[in-house]
Motif scaffolding. Structure first.
Motif, short mmCIF file in Angstrom:
data_model
loop_
_atom_site.label_atom_id
_atom_site.label_comp_id
_atom_site.label_asym_id
_atom_site.label_seq_id
_atom_site.Cartn_x
_atom_site.Cartn_y
_atom_site.Cartn_z
N PHE A 128 0.93 -1.15 0.11
CA PHE A 128 0.02 0.00 0.13
C PHE A 128 0.77 1.17 0.15
CE2 PHE A 128 -3.76 -2.40 2.11
CZ PHE A 128 -4.38 -2.62 0.66
N ALA A 129 0.27 2.37 -0.58
CA ALA A 129 0.92 3.72 -0.51
C ALA A 129 1.55 4.33 0.58
CB ALA A 129 0.26 4.61 -1.40
N ALA A 130 0.77 3.89 1.66
CA ALA A 130 1.06 4.50 3.03
C ALA A 130 1.23 3.28 4.13
CB ALA A 130 0.22 5.45 3.59
N LEU A 161 0.28 9.92 8.58
CA LEU A 161 0.15 9.20 7.27
C LEU A 161 1.57 9.21 6.97
CD1 LEU A 161 -1.86 8.06 5.54
CD2 LEU A 161 -1.94 9.98 4.20
N ARG A 162 2.37 7.99 6.67
CA ARG A 162 3.76 7.79 6.26
C ARG A 162 3.71 7.04 4.95
NH1 ARG A 162 7.61 8.12 10.04
NH2 ARG A 162 6.25 7.99 11.71
N PRO A 163 4.58 7.81 4.08
CA PRO A 163 4.59 6.93 2.89
C PRO A 163 5.23 5.74 2.83
CG PRO A 163 6.17 8.90 3.09
CD PRO A 163 5.40 8.77 4.25
N LEU A 167 5.91 0.39 -4.00
CA LEU A 167 5.21 0.04 -5.29
C LEU A 167 4.41 1.29 -5.89
CD1 LEU A 167 4.53 -1.84 -7.63
CD2 LEU A 167 2.70 -2.81 -6.18
N ALA A 168 3.57 1.66 -5.09
CA ALA A 168 2.63 2.85 -5.69
C ALA A 168 3.15 3.92 -5.86
CB ALA A 168 1.47 3.02 -4.63
N PRO A 169 3.19 4.68 -7.06
CA PRO A 169 3.69 5.74 -7.31
C PRO A 169 3.43 7.17 -6.22
CG PRO A 169 2.38 5.21 -9.10
CD PRO A 169 1.99 4.04 -7.99
N ARG A 170 4.52 8.12 -6.33
CA ARG A 170 4.31 8.95 -5.18
C ARG A 170 2.81 9.80 -5.64
NH1 ARG A 170 8.24 14.21 -5.16
NH2 ARG A 170 7.07 15.52 -3.67
N SER A 171 2.49 9.80 -6.78
CA SER A 171 1.14 10.43 -7.13
C SER A 171 -0.22 9.90 -6.39
CB SER A 171 0.74 10.69 -8.55
OG SER A 171 0.68 9.21 -9.01
N VAL A 172 -0.02 8.61 -6.26
CA VAL A 172 -0.98 7.76 -5.46
C VAL A 172 -1.05 8.31 -4.16
CG1 VAL A 172 -1.90 5.42 -4.97
CG2 VAL A 172 -1.05 5.88 -7.21
N TYR A 173 -0.03 8.48 -3.47
CA TYR A 173 0.07 8.68 -2.15
C TYR A 173 -0.20 10.09 -1.88
CZ TYR A 173 2.26 9.93 2.48
OH TYR A 173 2.48 10.49 3.96
N GLU A 174 0.10 10.85 -2.77
CA GLU A 174 -0.27 12.30 -2.39
C GLU A 174 -1.75 12.45 -2.74
OE1 GLU A 174 2.83 14.36 -4.76
OE2 GLU A 174 4.32 14.37 -3.09
N THR A 175 -2.49 12.06 -3.74
CA THR A 175 -3.82 12.05 -4.21
C THR A 175 -4.67 11.61 -2.74
OG1 THR A 175 -3.37 11.87 -6.32
CG2 THR A 175 -5.68 11.54 -5.61
N LEU A 187 -5.01 14.87 10.51
CA LEU A 187 -3.82 14.14 9.85
C LEU A 187 -2.61 14.55 9.80
CD1 LEU A 187 -5.41 12.06 7.04
CD2 LEU A 187 -4.59 11.05 9.25
N THR A 188 -1.43 14.02 10.14
CA THR A 188 -0.09 14.42 10.00
C THR A 188 0.39 13.89 8.71
OG1 THR A 188 0.35 15.11 12.18
CG2 THR A 188 2.30 14.63 10.76
N VAL A 189 0.48 14.46 7.80
CA VAL A 189 0.77 13.77 6.43
C VAL A 189 2.47 14.05 6.15
CG1 VAL A 189 0.65 13.76 3.91
CG2 VAL A 189 -1.29 14.01 5.39
N LEU A 190 3.14 13.01 6.25
CA LEU A 190 4.64 12.98 6.08
C LEU A 190 5.14 13.09 4.41
CD1 LEU A 190 5.73 10.60 8.99
CD2 LEU A 190 5.33 13.06 8.94
N PRO A 191 6.00 13.71 4.12
CA PRO A 191 6.22 13.81 2.71
C PRO A 191 6.79 12.60 2.11
CG PRO A 191 7.99 14.94 3.92
CD PRO A 191 6.98 14.46 4.98
N TRP A 192 6.59 12.44 0.79
CA TRP A 192 7.32 11.22 0.13
C TRP A 192 8.63 11.50 0.17
CZ3 TRP A 192 4.69 7.18 -2.05
CH2 TRP A 192 5.46 6.46 -2.90
#
Length: 195
Positions: A128-130, A161-163, A167-175, A187-192
């Motif tokens: 999974f992306a995260a 939310l930790r990347p 497998l999943a591309p960065r765009s999937v995580y960020e979306t 939520l605390t969203v950590l950067p890719w």
């Protein structure tokens, strides 16, 4: 290693979502190989409980993964999907059921990157992306809950939310992160990670 207290907290939180409990029970009746209820319905239920929202708020669907590599045809998976439709009839929720042994056959066309074949449902959850999303729960025939959480539960309960760039591309995580942050601004969203 997940401690007993964390597992108890998880079960207590998830048990507040009656739809989720019904999905677990109905999926168990299908006797699918290596199945888990997974993804958003789990960690989003926890986020809702932690932030004092209704347990089902913002949950789009309930994802069930299983693993059957004995027949990789669409027809075999479709038979399971149709059986699941009957099992979930009357439930006020969308339940999506997928054979993770087949993901490599369609993943690149949908997401633009190749996916090597998985060897288990757990391997699919691992990608999974995260890391926060890497969580699965199922009911064993004994009625016990089996929890799969390779990255633990701390981030889930702390709304982090930790990347997971396996497998999943960065765009999937960020979306996904942007969509979830609209629903759960706490939520605390950590950067890719930068290469």
């Amino acid at each position: 290693m997940i401690g007993r207290l964390e597992l108890d907290d998880l079960r207590s939180s998830l048990s507040r979502n009656e739809t989720l409990l019904s999905v677990l029970e109905r999926t168990a009746s299908l006797r699918l190989p290596g199945w888990y209820l997974t993804a958003g319905c789990l960690f989003q239920t926890v986020w809702n409980v932690v932030t004092d929202r209704p347990p089902t708020a913002g949950i789009k669907d309930y994802d069930v993964f299983y693993f059957d590599d004995s027949d990789l045809s669409w027809e075999a998976e479709d038979r399971v999907i149709k059986a699941a439709e009957q099992a979930f009839a009357g439930l006020a929720a969308d339940v999506e059921i997928r054979n993770e042994a087949r993901v490599h056959l369609w993943y690149e066309q949908k997401f633009g990157v190749a996916c090597p074949p998985y060897d288990s449902t757990e391997a699919a959850i691992d990608s999974f992306a995260a890391t926060t999303c890497c969580l699965g729960v199922r009911l064993e025939p004994s009625g016990e809950w089996r929890v799969y959480a390779p990255h633990g539960l701390t981030d889930v309960f702390n709304l982090v939310l930790r990347p997971n760039p396996v497998l999943a591309p960065r765009s999937v995580y960020e979306t996904k992160a942007a969509r979830w942050r609209e629903q759960w601004p706490e939520l605390t969203v950590l950067p890719w990670p930068i290469d």
